[in-house]
Design a protein around this motif. Sequence first.
Motif, mmCIF file in Angstrom:
data_model
loop_
_atom_site.group_PDB
_atom_site.id
_atom_site.type_symbol
_atom_site.label_atom_id
_atom_site.label_comp_id
_atom_site.label_asym_id
_atom_site.label_seq_id
_atom_site.Cartn_x
_atom_site.Cartn_y
_atom_site.Cartn_z
ATOM 1 N N LEU A 109 0.815 -1.217 0.000
ATOM 2 C CA LEU A 109 0.000 0.000 0.000
ATOM 3 C C LEU A 109 0.846 1.263 0.000
ATOM 4 C CD1 LEU A 109 -2.864 -1.018 2.457
ATOM 5 C CD2 LEU A 109 -2.992 -0.795 -0.033
ATOM 6 N N ASN A 110 2.091 1.164 0.441
ATOM 7 C CA ASN A 110 2.967 2.334 0.433
ATOM 8 C C ASN A 110 3.268 2.805 -0.981
ATOM 9 O OD1 ASN A 110 3.314 2.440 3.297
ATOM 10 N ND2 ASN A 110 4.739 0.722 3.148
ATOM 11 N N GLN A 111 3.093 1.912 -1.972
ATOM 12 C CA GLN A 111 3.367 2.254 -3.366
ATOM 13 C C GLN A 111 2.111 2.672 -4.128
ATOM 14 O OE1 GLN A 111 6.566 2.398 -4.320
ATOM 15 N NE2 GLN A 111 7.022 1.730 -2.205
ATOM 16 N N VAL A 112 0.967 2.608 -3.472
ATOM 17 C CA VAL A 112 -0.303 2.918 -4.130
ATOM 18 C C VAL A 112 -0.622 4.401 -3.997
ATOM 19 C CG1 VAL A 112 -2.784 2.449 -4.138
ATOM 20 C CG2 VAL A 112 -1.167 0.585 -3.734
ATOM 21 N N TYR A 113 -0.979 5.042 -5.124
ATOM 22 C CA TYR A 113 -1.335 6.456 -5.127
ATOM 23 C C TYR A 113 -2.757 6.670 -4.596
ATOM 24 C CZ TYR A 113 2.749 7.728 -7.978
ATOM 25 O OH TYR A 113 4.013 7.960 -8.437
ATOM 26 N N PHE A 114 -3.702 5.940 -5.191
ATOM 27 C CA PHE A 114 -5.088 6.063 -4.743
ATOM 28 C C PHE A 114 -5.840 4.784 -5.068
ATOM 29 C CE2 PHE A 114 -5.000 7.635 -9.082
ATOM 30 C CZ PHE A 114 -6.172 7.198 -9.666
ATOM 31 N N ILE A 115 -6.982 4.623 -4.423
ATOM 32 C CA ILE A 115 -7.795 3.419 -4.566
ATOM 33 C C ILE A 115 -9.233 3.830 -4.839
ATOM 34 C CG2 ILE A 115 -8.715 1.397 -3.362
ATOM 35 C CD1 ILE A 115 -6.129 1.323 -1.749
ATOM 36 N N GLU A 116 -9.843 3.181 -5.835
ATOM 37 C CA GLU A 116 -11.260 3.384 -6.137
ATOM 38 C C GLU A 116 -12.016 2.133 -5.715
ATOM 39 O OE1 GLU A 116 -11.706 6.094 -10.000
ATOM 40 O OE2 GLU A 116 -10.412 4.362 -10.358
ATOM 41 N N ILE A 117 -13.098 2.332 -4.994
ATOM 42 C CA ILE A 117 -13.870 1.211 -4.476
ATOM 43 C C ILE A 117 -15.257 1.213 -5.111
ATOM 44 C CG2 ILE A 117 -14.868 0.160 -2.417
ATOM 45 C CD1 ILE A 117 -12.545 1.288 -0.843
ATOM 46 N N GLY A 118 -15.522 0.182 -5.904
ATOM 47 C CA GLY A 118 -16.823 0.045 -6.541
ATOM 48 C C GLY A 118 -17.705 -0.909 -5.773
ATOM 49 N N MET A 119 -18.837 -1.266 -6.353
ATOM 50 C CA MET A 119 -19.767 -2.160 -5.683
ATOM 51 C C MET A 119 -19.239 -3.593 -5.643
ATOM 52 S SD MET A 119 -23.392 -0.754 -7.173
ATOM 53 C CE MET A 119 -24.325 -1.999 -6.307
ATOM 54 N N LYS A 120 -18.387 -3.957 -6.623
ATOM 55 C CA LYS A 120 -17.932 -5.341 -6.705
ATOM 56 C C LYS A 120 -16.420 -5.498 -6.651
ATOM 57 C CE LYS A 120 -21.869 -7.094 -9.371
ATOM 58 N NZ LYS A 120 -22.276 -7.841 -10.589
ATOM 59 N N GLU A 121 -15.681 -4.399 -6.834
ATOM 60 C CA GLU A 121 -14.232 -4.548 -6.874
ATOM 61 C C GLU A 121 -13.504 -3.325 -6.336
ATOM 62 O OE1 GLU A 121 -13.391 -5.279 -10.977
ATOM 63 O OE2 GLU A 121 -13.360 -3.152 -11.494
ATOM 64 N N ILE A 122 -12.245 -3.555 -5.993
ATOM 65 C CA ILE A 122 -11.341 -2.509 -5.547
ATOM 66 C C ILE A 122 -10.279 -2.336 -6.620
ATOM 67 C CG2 ILE A 122 -9.681 -1.830 -3.766
ATOM 68 C CD1 ILE A 122 -11.108 -3.768 -1.875
ATOM 69 N N THR A 123 -10.011 -1.090 -7.025
ATOM 70 C CA THR A 123 -8.995 -0.832 -8.044
ATOM 71 C C THR A 123 -7.869 -0.007 -7.446
ATOM 72 O OG1 THR A 123 -10.691 -0.820 -9.776
ATOM 73 C CG2 THR A 123 -8.533 0.083 -10.344
ATOM 74 N N TYR A 124 -6.662 -0.561 -7.500
ATOM 75 C CA TYR A 124 -5.467 0.105 -6.988
ATOM 76 C C TYR A 124 -4.771 0.833 -8.136
ATOM 77 C CZ TYR A 124 -5.900 -3.200 -3.090
ATOM 78 O OH TYR A 124 -6.356 -3.938 -2.027
ATOM 79 N N HIS A 125 -4.312 2.060 -7.882
ATOM 80 C CA HIS A 125 -3.573 2.831 -8.875
ATOM 81 C C HIS A 125 -2.186 3.143 -8.323
ATOM 82 C CE1 HIS A 125 -7.112 3.773 -11.502
ATOM 83 N NE2 HIS A 125 -7.744 3.548 -10.358
ATOM 84 N N THR A 126 -1.155 2.641 -8.996
ATOM 85 C CA THR A 126 0.226 2.953 -8.624
ATOM 86 C C THR A 126 0.813 3.833 -9.719
ATOM 87 O OG1 THR A 126 1.159 1.027 -9.737
ATOM 88 C CG2 THR A 126 0.424 0.725 -7.460
ATOM 89 N N GLU A 127 2.095 4.123 -9.631
ATOM 90 C CA GLU A 127 2.737 4.972 -10.644
ATOM 91 C C GLU A 127 2.634 4.362 -12.034
ATOM 92 O OE1 GLU A 127 7.010 7.226 -11.466
ATOM 93 O OE2 GLU A 127 6.831 5.745 -9.871
ATOM 94 N N ALA A 128 2.750 3.049 -12.135
ATOM 95 C CA ALA A 128 2.794 2.425 -13.459
ATOM 96 C C ALA A 128 1.662 1.440 -13.720
ATOM 97 C CB ALA A 128 4.136 1.708 -13.640
ATOM 98 N N TRP A 133 -9.459 -5.919 -8.002
ATOM 99 C CA TRP A 133 -9.667 -7.139 -7.226
ATOM 100 C C TRP A 133 -11.092 -7.144 -6.695
ATOM 101 C CZ3 TRP A 133 -5.656 -10.485 -7.376
ATOM 102 C CH2 TRP A 133 -5.729 -11.637 -6.600
ATOM 103 N N SER A 134 -11.742 -8.300 -6.701
ATOM 104 C CA SER A 134 -13.138 -8.364 -6.274
ATOM 105 C C SER A 134 -13.270 -8.258 -4.761
ATOM 106 C CB SER A 134 -13.782 -9.672 -6.756
ATOM 107 O OG SER A 134 -13.138 -10.779 -6.162
ATOM 108 N N ILE A 135 -14.403 -7.747 -4.329
ATOM 109 C CA ILE A 135 -14.732 -7.663 -2.910
ATOM 110 C C ILE A 135 -15.577 -8.885 -2.564
ATOM 111 C CG2 ILE A 135 -15.923 -6.348 -1.132
ATOM 112 C CD1 ILE A 135 -15.500 -3.866 -2.837
ATOM 113 N N ASP A 136 -15.119 -9.673 -1.620
ATOM 114 C CA ASP A 136 -15.820 -10.928 -1.312
ATOM 115 C C ASP A 136 -16.732 -10.839 -0.095
ATOM 116 O OD1 ASP A 136 -12.775 -12.454 -2.235
ATOM 117 O OD2 ASP A 136 -14.602 -12.418 -3.423
ATOM 118 N N SER A 137 -16.307 -10.147 0.939
ATOM 119 C CA SER A 137 -17.145 -10.066 2.139
ATOM 120 C C SER A 137 -16.916 -8.743 2.840
ATOM 121 C CB SER A 137 -16.836 -11.215 3.094
ATOM 122 O OG SER A 137 -15.633 -10.973 3.772
#
Length: 221
Positions: A96-115, A120-124
């Motif tokens: 997580l130290n390398q992640v710029y920001f994270i978007e959280i949708g209804m079914k998945e989490i999207t990580y944004h890094t420099e490159a 990834w899906s949300i299970d519970s």
Amino acid sequence: MGQPIPDFGKFLEGLRGSMSLREAARKSGLSHAYIRDLELERNRSTNDKITPSPDTLQKLSAAYGYPYTELMIKAGHLMSDDVAPVVTRSYPEVDLNQVYFIEIGMKEITYHTEADRLAWSIDSLLDFSTFLDTLDEHGFKKMDADLYVNLHHIRKYDERKGKLYFDEEGKGVSVTISAIRQRKYHDLINRHTANNTQRSLEFSFGKAGKKASFTTAEKNI
């Protein structure tokens, strides 16, 4: 689309258990009257049958600690075949130290890094709650309904546009934050921006109140 289970309203009432309607309303952000209507499966003002929307179900799942996907299936919005097989963890082992920001949708989490960008899906929701605690520990702040930003990577803050940049020139990737969060975290963002760019932060006072500005000289470390 599937079919809701019989007596879905009673199922929701059972999930609420001993929790009062007002407590459920406080936790979910829904009105206590509307929650009761959902349990009765009808609008008591018009007597029309009602079914909770996916957004409403997401709020109830958070309030009751019940998996969102399961609620969607029981309400008839999803069929079991629509749901991907459950994996052993609900989020990837990303630094997580390398992640710029994270978007959280209804079914998945999207990580944004420099490159890279990784979804990834949300299970519970139980795992998801733990995940949110982890974000806070790594310096992420919620900047919009579905946006979490790592303040340790902010390099430029455009107050007028409400934009945060991850490069000092403000020409690269950026995110737009909500006005409410901008007011809440204004000073914190300025402090992190100054620290991340190794510039000192000065405050001037005038009729308009306190205003932050950066000096061009680097801080003495």
